[in-house]
Design a protein around this motif. Structure first.
Motif, PDB file in Angstrom:
ATOM      1  N   GLY A 148     -18.155 106.972  47.743  1.00  9.70           N
ATOM      2  CA  GLY A 148     -18.931 107.208  46.539  1.00  9.70           C
ATOM      3  C   GLY A 148     -20.420 107.023  46.803  1.00  9.70           C
ATOM      4  N   SER A 152     -23.544 107.117  41.523  1.00 11.17           N
ATOM      5  CA  SER A 152     -22.362 107.661  40.857  1.00 11.17           C
ATOM      6  C   SER A 152     -21.917 108.975  41.499  1.00 11.17           C
ATOM      7  N   GLY A 153     -20.615 109.233  41.397  1.00 11.22           N
ATOM      8  CA  GLY A 153     -20.048 110.447  41.959  1.00 11.22           C
ATOM      9  C   GLY A 153     -19.800 110.336  43.450  1.00 11.22           C
ATOM     10  N   HIS A 226     -11.606 103.863  39.668  1.00 11.85           N
ATOM     11  CA  HIS A 226     -12.789 104.478  40.241  1.00 11.85           C
ATOM     12  C   HIS A 226     -12.415 105.808  40.891  1.00 11.85           C
ATOM     13  N   GLU A 397     -30.244 106.261  38.519  1.00 10.70           N
ATOM     14  CA  GLU A 397     -29.031 105.458  38.635  1.00 10.70           C
ATOM     15  C   GLU A 397     -28.486 105.121  37.259  1.00 10.70           C
ATOM     16  N   ASN A 400     -27.122 108.377  35.453  1.00  4.44           N
ATOM     17  CA  ASN A 400     -25.870 108.826  36.051  1.00  4.44           C
ATOM     18  C   ASN A 400     -24.714 107.899  35.694  1.00  4.44           C
ATOM     19  N   HIS A 401     -24.997 106.587  35.688  1.00  4.60           N
ATOM     20  CA  HIS A 401     -23.930 105.648  35.324  1.00  4.60           C
ATOM     21  C   HIS A 401     -23.496 105.873  33.880  1.00  4.60           C
ATOM     22  N   GLU A 404     -21.344 109.067  33.708  1.00  7.32           N
ATOM     23  CA  GLU A 404     -20.009 108.910  34.278  1.00  7.32           C
ATOM     24  C   GLU A 404     -19.153 107.979  33.432  1.00  7.32           C
ATOM     25  N   ALA A 405     -19.738 106.851  33.011  1.00  9.40           N
ATOM     26  CA  ALA A 405     -18.963 105.862  32.266  1.00  9.40           C
ATOM     27  C   ALA A 405     -18.517 106.394  30.913  1.00  9.40           C
TER      28      ALA A 405
END
Length: 566
Positions: A148, A152-153, A226, A397, A400-401, A404-405
């Motif tokens: 990862g 993220s990703g 994850h 960061e 992106n978090h 994704e979250a």
């Protein structure tokens, strides 16, 4: 006495886009720094570390570099840079540049060439790999491995033109350089020498312990819940890291080590690793940034999963590093930087006891064995920011978090936002609070990120001539390090190691000893020194709470710091 000038030095980090805007475009610049050099001189710091000012698309605020030997017009020109460098040197200060060579921007000419063809001579300057067999390129699971990204990703991005993936431990716009290729290393060393020849005084090296990867890039275990795994075991302290850093030393710094400062940012580094990296006989680095103490409030889920860190946690961590690097090596001492939330909000009290806790935390840090680092605004007691919603954030960061979250994993937006307010890197990146003028005196325009609204109370103008201010206390700490050899060169010994509130230690050189006593809680603390008789005639060196309990009374007020000597 040591011949290492940086043992008694204090370093100040500037994040240029948030320091001071001179031209009214809402973004800090080099001329803004020049206009505030007197602030740095008055503070007493010896070194300025400048976060990246190179040409960049700014996907990660300049840590994605497209030309290592150009100043981004956003920040100014080489004339501005030369004036800044001359201004620092004239004031007796040194300038350390940020060296970001684990990765470049995908817009760097090296990567543009590398991506142009599988046969290009620079193809092997980066980590290119074919997709997994039997899975359509671009589909989940087709990536060459299951690592990862820190942002993220997946750590891999597909290049449709060639059908291959390239590795990016951070943003897809930050492809990782392949240090296995000697041509890459030659180009990096040439660039470093070019900057030293211009007059800079060293480098802070971004994630430098990631530059050596296990060439096979194997899969790792993926934690349930994850999408990807942590590849750190195969890129942190990789198999050739010591070879690369020793080679860098020989090619760039050999024969002139007494002039330059080298510090390596090393997430996940252990004490045993740091002993090797900073042992001067090995000729690698002067010091490293380790992350153990700033990871203490991270839960099992990582930085966004908060847990409370106790005073004992902090003491045991700092004490371990002090002991581990006592015989050989050297510590970097820091609470804050551009990647960390503000310490007064994190481990202190940013409300009614902001001044007391800011100065208490500063005392604990600055008087240990090592080189202290101050992040811009820390000397004012700047705090975390009351971000209202995701639109207030700017950090890649963080964004992106959240995406994704919330969008992929279905987490509660309110819970994710609560974590972002506590931990986001944007807490450190709001403008320096210079005055009560609009936008904290940072800019006459709309700032790229909004100033913390508490700038009307917390600002440099209000503290500059106030002898009881956080700023004045930082001046006193820096002055003490400069004039007291026991602080810069003495031994370190923890005192009251199991006390749940008090962080205490001695610094000793010859027959000179200083005792540092700090209550790191908002409650009164009682104590008894094991060798109390030896301190009966001690004199007060420094305190953050004049009029509070004095030497030998056996108790400390909330957030009280005492430094005494014998």
């Amino acid at each position: 006495m040591s011949d290492k000038w940086w043992h008694s030095a204090v370093v100040y980090q500037i994040y240029p886009r948030s320091f001071a805007d001179s031209n009214g475009d809402g973004i800090g610049d080099l001329r803004g720094i020049i206009e505030h050099l007197d602030h740095l001189e008055d503070l007493g710091v010896d070194v300025v570390w400048l976060s990246p000012i190179y040409a960049s698309p700014h996907d990660d605020n300049g840590y994605d570099i497209s030309d290592y030997q150009a100043i981004d017009p956003l920040f100014g020109t080489f004339d501005d840079f030369d004036e800044l460098l001359a201004g620092l040197h004239a004031r007796g200060m040194k300038l350390v540049m940020d060296l970001v060579v684990n990765h470049t921007s995908d817009e760097h000419p090296w990567f543009v060439e590398s991506a142009s063809s599988t046969q290009n001579p620079k193809r092997d300057w980066y980590w290119w790999r074919s997709p997994r067999a039997g899975i359509a390129p671009g589909a989940h699971g087709a990536e060459p491995n299951n690592w990862g990204s820190f942002f993220s990703g997946s750590a891999w991005k597909l290049d449709p033109a060639s059908g291959e993936y390239y590795l990016h431990l951070f943003s897809p716009k930050q492809p990782d350089l392949n240090w296995e290729n000697p041509e890459v290393r030659d180009a990096v060393y040439a660039m470093m020498n070019w900057w030293l020849d211009r007059g800079v005084d060293g480098f802070r090296m971004d994630v430098i312990n990631f530059i050596s990867k296990v060439p096979s890039l194997p899969d790792v275990e993926v934690v349930p819940g994850h999408l990807f795994g942590d590849g750190y075991p195969y890129f942190g302290q990789g198999p050739r890291i010591h070879e690369f850093l020793h080679e860098m030393h020989d090619r760039v710094f050999a024969g002139r080590e007494d002039r330059y400062l080298t510090v390596g940012e090393m997430p996940g580094v252990t004490v045993e690793d740091a002993q090797l990296f900073t042992d001067q006989d090995r000729a690698e680095l002067d010091m490293v940034f380790q992350f153990e103490h700033v990871d203490l409030d991270h839960g099992p889920g990582g930085k966004w999963d908060h847990r409370d860190a106790s005073v004992l946690d902090l003491k045991r961590s700092f004490g371990k590093w002090q002991k581990g690097l006592a015989a050989a090596g050297w510590n970097s001492l820091y609470w804050n930087n551009h990647d960390q939330p503000r310490v007064v909000s994190r481990f202190g009290d940013d409300g009614a006891a902001r001044h007391q806790s800011a100065t208490a935390l500063a005392t604990v840090l600055h008087l240990q064995r090592g080189t202290p680092y101050i992040y811009q605004g820390e000397e004012l007691g700047m705090t975390n920011v009351p971000f209202q919603g995701i639109s207030d954030f700017r950090d890649i960061e963080t964004l992106n978090h959240y995406s994704e979250a919330v969008d992929v994993l279905g987490a509660s937006p309110a819970q994710v936002l609560a974590a972002l307010r506590r931990t986001s890197r944007d807490n450190a990146r709001t403008p320096v609070q210079w005055s009560t003028d609009a936008n904290a005196g940072f800019t006459t325009a709309t700032p790229w990120i909004q100033a913390n609204p508490n700038y009307t109370e917390i600002n440099a103008a209000a503290q500059r001539d106030d002898p009881s201010s956080v700023l004045a206390y930082y001046r006193a700490l820096i002055d003490l390090r400069h004039r007291e050899p026991a602080i810069s060169e003495g031994s370190f010994e923890m005192v009251l190691p199991e006390h749940p509130q008090i962080f205490a230690y001695t610094r000793t050189l010859g027959d000179r000893s200083l005792l540092v006593l700090v209550n790191l809680t908002g409650e009164p603390a009682e104590y008894g020194l094991p060798d109390a008789a030896e301190w009966v005639d001690a004199r007060l060196v420094l305190t953050n709470l004049p009029g509070a309990p004095a030497i030998g009374e056996g108790h400390l007020a909330p957030w009280q710091a005492l430094v005494i000597s014998r």
